[in-house]
Design a protein around this motif. Structure first.
Motif, mmCIF file in Angstrom:
data_model
loop_
_atom_site.group_PDB
_atom_site.id
_atom_site.type_symbol
_atom_site.label_atom_id
_atom_site.label_comp_id
_atom_site.label_asym_id
_atom_site.label_seq_id
_atom_site.Cartn_x
_atom_site.Cartn_y
_atom_site.Cartn_z
ATOM 1 N N SER A 1 0.856 -1.182 0.000
ATOM 2 C CA SER A 1 0.000 0.000 0.000
ATOM 3 C C SER A 1 0.894 1.235 0.000
ATOM 4 O O SER A 1 1.689 1.440 0.928
ATOM 5 N N GLN A 2 0.779 2.031 -1.048
ATOM 6 C CA GLN A 2 1.591 3.242 -1.157
ATOM 7 C C GLN A 2 0.755 4.446 -0.750
ATOM 8 O O GLN A 2 -0.385 4.603 -1.202
ATOM 9 N N HIS A 3 1.333 5.299 0.112
ATOM 10 C CA HIS A 3 0.623 6.474 0.596
ATOM 11 C C HIS A 3 1.211 7.718 -0.083
ATOM 12 O O HIS A 3 2.428 7.937 -0.043
ATOM 13 N N LEU B 1 5.157 10.149 -2.970
ATOM 14 C CA LEU B 1 5.108 8.960 -2.109
ATOM 15 C C LEU B 1 5.705 9.307 -0.758
ATOM 16 O O LEU B 1 6.856 9.773 -0.668
ATOM 17 N N ARG C 1 5.128 3.597 2.675
ATOM 18 C CA ARG C 1 4.814 2.340 2.004
ATOM 19 C C ARG C 1 4.623 1.273 3.077
ATOM 20 O O ARG C 1 5.504 1.067 3.918
ATOM 21 N N PRO D 1 -3.708 2.260 -10.529
ATOM 22 C CA PRO D 1 -2.440 1.966 -9.855
ATOM 23 C C PRO D 1 -2.222 0.453 -9.745
ATOM 24 O O PRO D 1 -3.174 -0.314 -9.581
ATOM 25 N N CYS E 1 -0.392 -0.902 -7.415
ATOM 26 C CA CYS E 1 -0.343 -1.206 -5.983
ATOM 27 C C CYS E 1 -1.574 -0.596 -5.329
ATOM 28 O O CYS E 1 -2.150 0.368 -5.861
ATOM 29 N N ALA F 1 -3.307 1.856 -2.735
ATOM 30 C CA ALA F 1 -2.830 3.228 -2.495
ATOM 31 C C ALA F 1 -3.732 3.970 -1.523
ATOM 32 O O ALA F 1 -4.930 3.688 -1.434
#
Length: 537
Positions: free
Chosen positions: A78-80, A87, A90, A207, A209, A211
Motif C-alpha cells: 500500500s503506497q501512501h 510517495l 509504504r 495503480p 499497488c 494506495a
C-alpha cells in the motif's frame, strides 16, 4: 411457543465469518452446536476484503485452505501519497521466508469464502444451522441459557444451550440482551465504499499497488482485490448526503480520475460511518460476544474480519476445555482480558494511520508529509503490516514476562516422511512445547514434558540433527536465536504462553500453565447474574 427438547453445548447467533468459524471449530471438537441467522443466505456483495497469515493458518488447520484458495490473492503493498502526490509511506509484507508459512497479507472475495465457511461448518454432524431464525430473548440460569427464537413463519420456540456466543454484528441483539455496553474509542468518519468489477482492458489505467491518496481535499483509499475486483474508500465531506452519494451517477463522478462507466461494472456502493468501538466486557455469565458484536474499528489496514476470527479462535479452545470439564468456567474470563486489550491497542494504531490519511487541513497535511519523510531518512517511510499487529499483553500468558510471550509462534517448513510440510500439519494444533533441537539439553527438556500428558513436545533443528524434526528454511532457528531462548510453550491458538532458557525455567512454565488451566483463581470467577426478564405474551 414450543420448546426444543434438544440441549446444545453452544448456541451461536450469527452465521457470518466469525460465527461460521466458531461453529466449525466447535464441530471439529465434537460439541453439539446450533447456529442461527436472521438471513437465509450469504450476502452477495463484498464487505471484508483482507485477511492475514494468522487467519489463513487457522483456515489451514480447519482443512479449508484448498477450498478457499481460488478466491484469495496476495495483498499488494500500500503506497501512501501526500498533498502534492509524492510517495510518503509504504506499507508492505515481511520478506520471505514467511514466518507463518503463508503470504502474510491477502485479499479475498467474501461471498465465495463465506459460502465455503458455512459449508464446512455444516459438514459436521453435530453442527446444526437454522437460517431465517431470529433471536428474541435469552434467560440464563446457573447451568444453561434458554433462548427464545422466532422462525421465518412467525412460530416461536425455545432452545437451551450451556453457552451462547453472539456473532450477530454491530447492532448485536445478544450484546443488548446481555447488557454489555460499548465504549467509544473516538473515531467517527463518514465514508463511501465502492466496489467495481473492472474490465480487463481498463485495469492498466489503475495503480498497480494499493494506495492511500492522503489529499486534504478528499482522502481516498484504493485497494486491489482478487482478479478484477477494485475497491475505493472515499471520504464524504461536510454537507454531502450519504444516501445521495451512493447513487451511481454520483459514484462515477467520484471515480472519474480513474475510470468511466464504460470501464467496469459497479458492484457495490455503500456509505458507512467508520467507528472505533469496543464492548466494556465480552462476557456476561454464560453469554459471550465476538466479532462486530464486540468491537468495530476503521478499515485502514484491513483487520476488521481478522479481529473477529481471532475472537473465535481464542474463545473456542477455552470453551472446549470448560465444556469437557478440564478447566473451570472462570477460564473464560481471560477471553475479555486478552481480546479487548488487543483490539484497543490495534485500533489505536489503525486510528493513528487513519487520522494521518484523513487530515483535512492542508498545512497540517504538509507537515505530516514532511514528518513521514524525515522518519524514513528523507525517503518514504517503510513499515510492514505485520509489525502493526500487537501481541497479547495479559490474560493466559506467563505471569513473568519472557521473550516473545504473547506473540504468534512461527510455523516453519518441516521435512517429514519424504515431503516438506508446514509445522501444524506435523504436530497438529493443541498445547505444545517446541524445543531448539540444537541445544544439548533437548533430550532432558523432552523428558520433562513427558510428565504432562496434555502437552505434546517436539524438538526442531536444522537437517542432520538427531532426534529432531528438520526445518528447511531456518525460520524457527532464527526465532530462537533472536529471542535468546531454547523452549516455547504454545497455546492451541498459536500464541506463546511463555519461553524458557533452560530446564528449570521450562519446569516453572509447565507448572504454571497446568495450574492456571485447572485452577483459575476464584477471584477471577465471573458471577453469573440473573437475566430473567418480565416476559410479554
Amino acid at each position: 411457543m414450543t420448546a426444543d427438547a434438544t440441549g446444545y453445548d453452544v448456541l451461536i447467533v450469527g452465521f457470518g465469518p466469525t460465527g461460521a468459524v466458531a461453529a466449525s471449530l466447535l464441530g471439529r471438537l465434537g460439541h453439539r452446536t446450533l447456529v442461527i441467522d436472521r438471513l437465509t443466505d450469504v450476502y452477495d456483495k463484498p464487505r471484508a476484503i483482507a485477511l492475514d497469515h494468522e487467519i489463513f493458518r487457522h483456515f489451514d488447520n480447519m482443512g479449508l485452505a484448498e477450498a478457499i484458495s481460488p478466491y484469495i490473492e496476495p495483498f499488494t503493498a500500500s503506497q501512501h501519497f501526500g498533498v502534492d502526490g509524492q510517495l510518503i509511506r509504504r506499507i508492505d509484507m515481511v520478506a520471505k521466508p514467511y514466518p507463518l508459512g503463508y503470504t502474510p497479507s491477502m485479499v479475498f472475495s467474501q461471498p465465495a469464502v463465506e459460502a465455503e465457511l458455512r459449508r464446512h461448518a455444516t459438514s459436521f454432524p453435530n453442527v446444526r444451522a437454522e437460517l431465517g431464525v431470529e433471536l428474541l430473548d435469552l434467560v440464563q440460569t446457573s447451568d444453561r441459557v434458554e433462548a427464545r427464537l422466532k422462525d421465518a413463519d412467525g412460530r416461536q420456540r425455545s432452545v437451551t444451550a450451556r453457552y451462547v456466543l453472539g456473532c450477530d454484528g454491530a447492532s448485536s441483539t445478544v450484546r443488548e440482551i446481555a447488557g454489555l455496553p460499548l465504549e467509544d474509542l473516538t473515531f467517527d468518519e463518514p465514508w463511501l465504499v465502492v466496489d467495481v468489477r473492472v474490465n480487463q482492458d481498463a485495469l492498466v489505467k489503475l495503480p498497480q499497488c494499493s494506495a492511500q491518496f492522503c489529499n486534504p481535499a478528499r482522502p481516498v483509499s484504493f485497494l486491489i482485490g482478487p482478479k478484477n475486483h477494485r475497491r475505493w474508500e472515499i471520504m464524504l465531506l461536510p454537507g454531502e448526503d450519504a444516501r445521495q452519494m451512493e447513487r451511481p451517477e454520483n459514484v462515477w463522478k467520484l471515480l472519474a480520475p480513474w475510470l468511466t462507466p464504460q470501464d467496469g461494472e459497479l458492484w457495490r456502493a455503500a456509505s458507512y460511518r467508520f467507528h472505533a468501538l469496543v464492548a466494556a466486557d465480552w462476557r456476561n455469565g454464560r453469554i459471550l460476544i465476538a466479532g462486530d458484536a464486540a468491537h468495530q474499528q476503521p478499515p485502514f489496514i484491513g483487520q476488521g474480519m481478522c479481529q473477529g476470527l481471532r475472537d473465535a479462535t481464542n474463545v473456542v479452545w477455552k470453551l472446549d476445555r470448560v465444556l469437557r470439564g478440564t478447566s473451570p468456567d472462570s477460564l473464560l474470563n481471560s477471553y475479555t482480558v486478552e481480546r479487548k486489550q488487543h483490539v484497543i491497542e490495534l485500533t489505536g494504531k489503525i486510528k493513528a494511520i487513519g487520522q494521518s490519511i484523513c487530515e483535512r487541513d492542508a498545512a497540517a497535511a504538509r507537515q505530516r508529509d514532511a514528518q513521514l519523510l524525515a522518519q524514513g531518512g528523507g525517503k518514504p517511510l517503510q513499515i510492514t503490516r505485520q509489525e502493526i499487529i500487537p501481541p497479547l499483553r495479559d490474560g493466559l500468558v506467563a505471569r513473568h514476562e519472557t521473550p516473545a510471550r504473547g506473540s504468534l509462534f512461527p510455523q516453519p517448513r518441516i521435512a517429514s516422511e519424504g515431503s516438506v510440510r508446514l509445522l501444524d500439519k506435523v504436530t497438529g494444533p493443541g498445547l505444545r512445547v517446541f524445543i531448539d533441537g540444537r541445544t544439548s539439553e533437548a533430550a532432558a527438556l523432552l523428558a520433562l514434558c513427558a510428565a504432562h500428558a496434555e502437552i505434546s513436545a517436539a524438538a526442531i533443528a536444522p537437517p542432520g540433527t538427531p532426534d529432531a524434526l528438520e526445518e528447511t528454511e531456518g525460520v524457527l532457528q532464527n526465532w530462537f536465536d533472536r529471542h535468546g531462548v531454547i523452549v516455547a510453550v504454545v497455546r492451541p491458538d498459536h500464541y506463546v504462553f511463555g519461553t524458557a532458557r533452560n530446564a528449570a525455567e521450562l519446569a516453572d512454565l509447565l507448572s504454571e500453565i497446568d495450574l492456571r488451566l485447572r485452577d483459575v483463581p476464584a477471584g477471577q470467577a465471573n458471577k453469573i447474574p440473573d437475566l430473567r426478564m418480565e416476559k410479554t405474551p
